[in-house]
Write a protein that holds these residues in place. Structure first.
Motif: not given
Lengths: 159, 159
Positions: A83, A52, A77, A70-73, B93, B87, A85-86, A50, A48, A75, B73, B71
């Motif tokens: 990193e 990540f 480093v 499943e969904s997450g981001y 998280l 997350s 996370v989800l 940004k 978006v 990041r 669940y 996002s």
């Protein structure tokens, strides 16, 4: 790539642009506690503007019924580590960390959490490799008293 | 509601159908460590025919620049409790649990995890109330050495 009309990619994730896009293909799963299974998949890595990378995975049984999501981001480093996370509707939260090497991510869980009624998952690893417009990945999982065991392999193609 | 052409809602989440839809509106945020701020929001609660509710929140600054996204669940536990795993691209998280009472969810964190470079968040609460086609919520957060403090309030309308 994604977001042709969207904001420019943040420079902090420029080296992760190899992930961006909508990826579709097939995978297969194994685990000591279940029957082997095949699935189709659509995974989207986006952004978006940004620093990540967004991630949404949806898989289906071969008959078209929804299987997993499943969904997450992701990041960054620096430029050589990430990193990830989800969250997973099975009640699992994963915090993975690992390396970026060229167009490959090699990740291992630092923490895995389950909600009160989730099955026990204690560790996971994920390896993603992009070769041009082909993405392949492998997931291993330690769960329900089994040690870290290969669970999923898929090969996807960028739409 | 969502998915007019999609699969039927799983009976396990029928009592959570009041959440379903695309919600848009405005919110405001406060925290001891930052300036007060206002934002616009689009949140989607959806489903894929399985016994959980999907959640994606996106907020923007009033000038249209992306602000926050998260996002996760919602998992029913019987008809009067839920688990909510999510997350956040800040590396956080959250595993929340709480009650369903009519068209209201009252949730508190059981676990909050941060990736290695995330800021410290130690607890959150979330209250969602739906009244017809209006959804309002409040989020409190304990972070960076501050106790649980009101952080966000928004009022959204179902599209």
């Amino acid at each position: 790539m994604t977001n042709p009309a969207g904001p420019p990619l943040a420079p902090e994730v420029a080296h992760l642009s190899f992930l961006l896009g909508t990826w579709r293909g097939k995978g297969s799963g194994t685990y000591p506690t279940i029957e082997n299974f095949d699935y189709t998949e659509e995974t989207v890595f986006g952004h978006v503007g940004k620093p990540f990378i967004t991630f949404v995975q949806k898989t289906k049984h071969l008959d078209g019924a929804p299987l997993h999501t499943e969904s997450g981001y992701i990041r960054p480093v620096g430029t050589d580590r990430v990193e990830f996370v989800l969250s997973i509707p099975s009640g699992i939260l994963e915090s993975l960390e690992g390396t970026v090497s060229g167009t490959a991510l090699d990740l291992a869980s630092i923490h895995v959490l389950g909600s009160s009624t989730a099955k026990s998952v204690t560790a996971t690893t994920r390896a993603y490799i992009v070769d041009g417009d082909t993405l392949s990945y492998d997931v291993s999982m330690a769960a329900v008293d089994h040690p870290l065991t290969h669970h999923l392999h898929a090969e996807l193609h960028r739409a």
